[in-house]
Design a protein around this motif. Structure first.
Motif, PDB file in Angstrom:
ATOM      1  N   MET A 126      20.055  19.421   1.293  1.00 53.90           N
ATOM      2  CA  MET A 126      18.764  19.815   0.739  1.00 53.90           C
ATOM      3  C   MET A 126      18.593  19.401  -0.714  1.00 53.90           C
ATOM      4  N   GLU A 127      19.673  19.368  -1.471  1.00 51.00           N
ATOM      5  CA  GLU A 127      19.548  18.994  -2.880  1.00 51.00           C
ATOM      6  C   GLU A 127      19.108  17.537  -3.019  1.00 51.00           C
ATOM      7  N   MET A 128      19.632  16.653  -2.178  1.00 53.66           N
ATOM      8  CA  MET A 128      19.208  15.258  -2.208  1.00 53.66           C
ATOM      9  C   MET A 128      17.752  15.123  -1.776  1.00 53.66           C
ATOM     10  N   ILE A 129      17.339  15.931  -0.791  1.00 60.67           N
ATOM     11  CA  ILE A 129      15.934  15.919  -0.370  1.00 60.67           C
ATOM     12  C   ILE A 129      15.041  16.342  -1.537  1.00 60.67           C
ATOM     13  N   ARG A 130      15.446  17.380  -2.276  1.00 57.39           N
ATOM     14  CA  ARG A 130      14.679  17.824  -3.434  1.00 57.39           C
ATOM     15  C   ARG A 130      14.540  16.690  -4.452  1.00 57.39           C
ATOM     16  N   LYS A 131      15.628  15.984  -4.711  1.00 57.58           N
ATOM     17  CA  LYS A 131      15.596  14.896  -5.685  1.00 57.58           C
ATOM     18  C   LYS A 131      14.710  13.751  -5.203  1.00 57.58           C
ATOM     19  N   TYR A 132      14.767  13.457  -3.913  1.00 62.10           N
ATOM     20  CA  TYR A 132      13.936  12.369  -3.393  1.00 62.10           C
ATOM     21  C   TYR A 132      12.453  12.734  -3.498  1.00 62.10           C
ATOM     22  N   GLU A 133      12.110  13.984  -3.157  1.00 71.29           N
ATOM     23  CA  GLU A 133      10.717  14.408  -3.261  1.00 71.29           C
ATOM     24  C   GLU A 133      10.230  14.319  -4.702  1.00 71.29           C
ATOM     25  N   ALA A 134      11.084  14.703  -5.658  1.00 70.67           N
ATOM     26  CA  ALA A 134      10.716  14.639  -7.075  1.00 70.67           C
ATOM     27  C   ALA A 134      10.512  13.189  -7.518  1.00 70.67           C
ATOM     28  N   PHE A 135      11.307  12.280  -6.957  1.00 70.11           N
ATOM     29  CA  PHE A 135      11.163  10.857  -7.267  1.00 70.11           C
ATOM     30  C   PHE A 135       9.894  10.278  -6.649  1.00 70.11           C
ATOM     31  N   ALA A 136       9.610  10.654  -5.398  1.00 69.40           N
ATOM     32  CA  ALA A 136       8.494  10.046  -4.670  1.00 69.40           C
ATOM     33  C   ALA A 136       7.132  10.556  -5.119  1.00 69.40           C
ATOM     34  N   GLY A 137       7.051  11.831  -5.528  1.00 70.96           N
ATOM     35  CA  GLY A 137       5.766  12.442  -5.855  1.00 70.96           C
ATOM     36  C   GLY A 137       4.913  11.641  -6.826  1.00 70.96           C
ATOM     37  N   PRO A 138       5.410  11.333  -8.026  1.00 71.94           N
ATOM     38  CA  PRO A 138       4.596  10.559  -8.983  1.00 71.94           C
ATOM     39  C   PRO A 138       4.213   9.176  -8.462  1.00 71.94           C
ATOM     40  N   ILE A 139       5.113   8.524  -7.720  1.00 73.67           N
ATOM     41  CA  ILE A 139       4.813   7.194  -7.168  1.00 73.67           C
ATOM     42  C   ILE A 139       3.608   7.273  -6.237  1.00 73.67           C
ATOM     43  N   ILE A 140       3.576   8.294  -5.410  1.00 72.42           N
ATOM     44  CA  ILE A 140       2.499   8.438  -4.440  1.00 72.42           C
ATOM     45  C   ILE A 140       1.174   8.689  -5.143  1.00 72.42           C
ATOM     46  N   LEU A 141       1.165   9.606  -6.101  1.00 71.87           N
ATOM     47  CA  LEU A 141      -0.079   9.928  -6.797  1.00 71.87           C
ATOM     48  C   LEU A 141      -0.632   8.708  -7.517  1.00 71.87           C
ATOM     49  N   VAL A 142       0.223   7.971  -8.210  1.00 67.12           N
ATOM     50  CA  VAL A 142      -0.214   6.771  -8.942  1.00 67.12           C
ATOM     51  C   VAL A 142      -0.731   5.713  -7.972  1.00 67.12           C
ATOM     52  N   THR A 143      -0.047   5.526  -6.847  1.00 66.03           N
ATOM     53  CA  THR A 143      -0.447   4.506  -5.877  1.00 66.03           C
ATOM     54  C   THR A 143      -1.829   4.785  -5.299  1.00 66.03           C
ATOM     55  N   PHE A 144      -2.075   6.016  -4.882  1.00 66.51           N
ATOM     56  CA  PHE A 144      -3.365   6.318  -4.273  1.00 66.51           C
ATOM     57  C   PHE A 144      -4.497   6.338  -5.299  1.00 66.51           C
ATOM     58  N   LEU A 145      -4.212   6.766  -6.508  1.00 62.74           N
ATOM     59  CA  LEU A 145      -5.229   6.675  -7.559  1.00 62.74           C
ATOM     60  C   LEU A 145      -5.578   5.213  -7.835  1.00 62.74           C
ATOM     61  N   ALA A 146      -4.566   4.360  -7.864  1.00 67.10           N
ATOM     62  CA  ALA A 146      -4.802   2.925  -8.095  1.00 67.10           C
ATOM     63  C   ALA A 146      -5.621   2.320  -6.953  1.00 67.10           C
ATOM     64  N   LEU A 147      -5.295   2.688  -5.702  1.00 64.18           N
ATOM     65  CA  LEU A 147      -6.072   2.193  -4.565  1.00 64.18           C
ATOM     66  C   LEU A 147      -7.529   2.626  -4.654  1.00 64.18           C
ATOM     67  N   ALA A 148      -7.744   3.899  -5.040  1.00 64.80           N
ATOM     68  CA  ALA A 148      -9.108   4.415  -5.142  1.00 64.80           C
ATOM     69  C   ALA A 148      -9.894   3.682  -6.231  1.00 64.80           C
ATOM     70  N   ILE A 149      -9.267   3.446  -7.371  1.00 63.76           N
ATOM     71  CA  ILE A 149      -9.937   2.745  -8.469  1.00 63.76           C
ATOM     72  C   ILE A 149     -10.246   1.301  -8.073  1.00 63.76           C
ATOM     73  N   TRP A 150      -9.289   0.651  -7.405  1.00 66.36           N
ATOM     74  CA  TRP A 150      -9.499  -0.728  -6.963  1.00 66.36           C
ATOM     75  C   TRP A 150     -10.669  -0.825  -5.979  1.00 66.36           C
ATOM     76  N   MET A 151     -10.699   0.108  -4.994  1.00 65.71           N
ATOM     77  CA  MET A 151     -11.795   0.106  -4.025  1.00 65.71           C
ATOM     78  C   MET A 151     -13.130   0.422  -4.685  1.00 65.71           C
ATOM     79  N   LEU A 152     -13.099   1.318  -5.678  1.00 67.18           N
ATOM     80  CA  LEU A 152     -14.325   1.655  -6.400  1.00 67.18           C
ATOM     81  C   LEU A 152     -14.861   0.430  -7.131  1.00 67.18           C
ATOM     82  N   ALA A 153     -13.970  -0.345  -7.739  1.00 70.98           N
ATOM     83  CA  ALA A 153     -14.376  -1.574  -8.426  1.00 70.98           C
ATOM     84  C   ALA A 153     -14.919  -2.591  -7.425  1.00 70.98           C
ATOM     85  N   GLU A 154     -14.274  -2.710  -6.248  1.00 65.14           N
ATOM     86  CA  GLU A 154     -14.736  -3.644  -5.220  1.00 65.14           C
ATOM     87  C   GLU A 154     -16.145  -3.307  -4.749  1.00 65.14           C
TER      88      GLU A 154
END
Length: 490
Positions: free
Chosen positions: A179-207
């Motif tokens: 479980m400790e490794m799962i916690r660390k992976y979730e902490a690593f993945a969270g910011p990546i996901i938020l940034v990626t989807f915000l970037a996709l939304a901004i790109w589509m908005l510009a398109e």
């Protein structure tokens, strides 16, 4: 820990206890508010959730109506998950052990296996969906791989097998560290996901020229609109029917109740509104551009004209899907199997068995079979509401949070949770009655107008049935598990 022998604390039964099932000690807990927030940052932004929300847009819910449905669902989820999370923080035990309170030390196998059965099938399906994204990225970088994606071996192409097994191995390695490794992976993945989807939304908005369509041509109005708003909110809650049941698997490691509240607030209402805004932007922008409604963000990623950006976005979606799979579909069956054979299975071995089952069921065939998805997985899912109602009423109303944690690990005929030969017949009957009613609401054509609310009906039926059947004559003892030592001999 390799080379160690775990000593079973005095008076606990080896049929009910091992280190992974033992109550967590407060001094060693590491799940902070940020840990819980990143749990939701990953899960809320799953590809399945995007497909569901975009489906509501395609069905006829406009932008603000979609946000309203998500907001209503988020408020309920915040309350339900907080109540469920507090149980784990107080007792420090995983869901299969928590279920012993209501169903008995042996009867707890029933809710644990139902929850684990749903999860193990979806683990395979989610890994398959992630492998589709990886295949798109690989073919974009190496077009020569295309022929490997055109054959079929047991329903999957050669490239499909390569990508599926590769992602399967990655997840097995991560979860094997606990479980400790799962916690660390979730902490690593969270910011990546938020940034990626915000970037996709901004790109589509510009398109789309920074304008979007707020609704489709078949938008709902009047009473029909509000019926679909509340129906969408109910379905949104039903999606999390798995998590509200076994959230204690994670909050047993929470540092405090305040950490749960803060993590849930930023991860559920706040994060879900951000999710809704991204959905409206992606779907509305694509509809504005060519009148087409996407099915998933993966459609947008696949259409990115720049190969390097396509690969980066694909990798981010794969990181996301692994994060969702670990928390939603790997932990529950792992604990369920550990609880079934605690003398023989620890977390690592049970995780490997769960993963193997998720592979041999050939999940891509399940995903492509509406009958299996709707009736088998849907039927098991319909039972999650009754289980939640029974466990919540027992813990919060009948027992008033009084739990004798040491007795959860004892095969003692006079123990608080032995009931009748280890089973609580009152809880089983409550599940049979409420589960039957929930399945009728979910699948009976005459009740199809209520099907969106099947989880709520199931939870309500389960709560009422158990409240009426429960034995209130027994005195309830409140004892924590700090005296159950975790000893190792090197």
């Amino acid at each position: 820990m390799t080379g160690t022998v775990h000593e079973i604390p005095e008076s606990t039964s080896p049929r009910l206890y091992n280190r992974d099932l033992a109550p967590s000690k407060r001094a060693g807990r590491s799940w902070s508010a940020y840990s819980i927030f990143t749990l939701w940052a990953n899960d809320v932004h799953s590809l399945g959730n995007y497909a569901f929300a975009i489906g509501l847009f395609a069905l006829g819910l406009g932008g603000w109506q979609l946000l309203a449905a998500l907001a209503i669902g988020a408020v309920f989820l915040f309350l339900l998950l907080t109540l469920s999370g507090f149980m784990g923080e107080k007792t420090g035990v995983p869901f299969p052990v928590m279920s012993r309170i209501s169903f008995g030390i042996y009867g707890a196998q029933i809710p644990a296996l139902i929850r684990g059965g749903v999860a193990i099938a979806w683990f395979g399906v989610q890994t398959f969906l992630a492998s589709l994204v990886l295949r798109v990225a690989l073919i974009a970088v190496f077009p020569g791989l295309q022929p490997l994606d055109e054959d079929s071996i047991l329903g999957l192409s050669t490239l499909g097998w390569i990508t599926f097994v590769a992602l399967w191995i990655v997840q097995v390695i991560i979860v094997s560290y606990g479980m400790e490794m799962i916690r660390k992976y979730e902490a690593f993945a969270g910011p990546i996901i938020l940034v990626t989807f915000l970037a996709l939304a901004i790109w589509m908005l510009a398109e789309a020229g920074f304008t979007i369509s707020w609704e489709t041509a078949n938008a709902f109005t009047g009473g029909e609109m509000w019926a679909h708003i509340f129906g969408g909110a109910a379905l949104w809650i039903a999606i999390y029917g798995t998590f509200v049941l076994n959230f204690c698997d994670f909050t047993r490691g929470a540092t405090s109740k305040k950490a749960i509240v803060r993590g849930n607030f930023w991860g559920i209402p706040a994060n879900m509104l951000l999710f809704g805004a991204i959905v409206v932007t992606l779907a509305g922008a694509q509809y504005k551009i060519d009148g087409r409604i996407i099915e998933s963000p993966a459609d947008i990623v696949a259409a990115i004209p720049n190969t390097a950006l396509l690969v980066l976005a694909s990798l981010a979606l794969i990181v996301l899907t692994i994060a969702v799979n670990l928390m939603a579909n790997f932990v529950a069956p792992t604990y369920a199997l550990t609880n079934l054979f605690p003398k023989h299975l620890n977390f690592r071995r049970a995780a490997l068995i769960s993963a193997v089952i998720g592979l041999v069921i050939l999940p891509w065939n399940l995903y492509n079979s509406p009958v299996v998805i709707v009736y088998f997985l849907g039927g098991l899912g319909a039972l999650l509401g009754p289980l939640f109602g029974i466990i919540m009423v027992d813990y919060w109303i009948i027992r008033k949070q009084k739990v004798n944690v040491p007795d959860l690990y004892r095969e003692n005929a006079t123990g608080d949770y032995f009931y009748r030969r280890g089973f609580n017949p009152r809880a089983v009957w409550a599940l049979v009655i409420s589960g039957g009613l929930a399945l009728l609401v979910a699948f009976l054509p005459a009740l199809s107008s209520l099907a969106d609310f099947a989880w709520f009906f199931g939870a309500g039926f389960g709560a009422i049935a158990y409240f009426l059947l429960a034995d209130r004559r027994r005195p309830f003892v409140d004892a924590d598990g700090e005296d159950i030592a975790v000893a190792t001999k090197h």
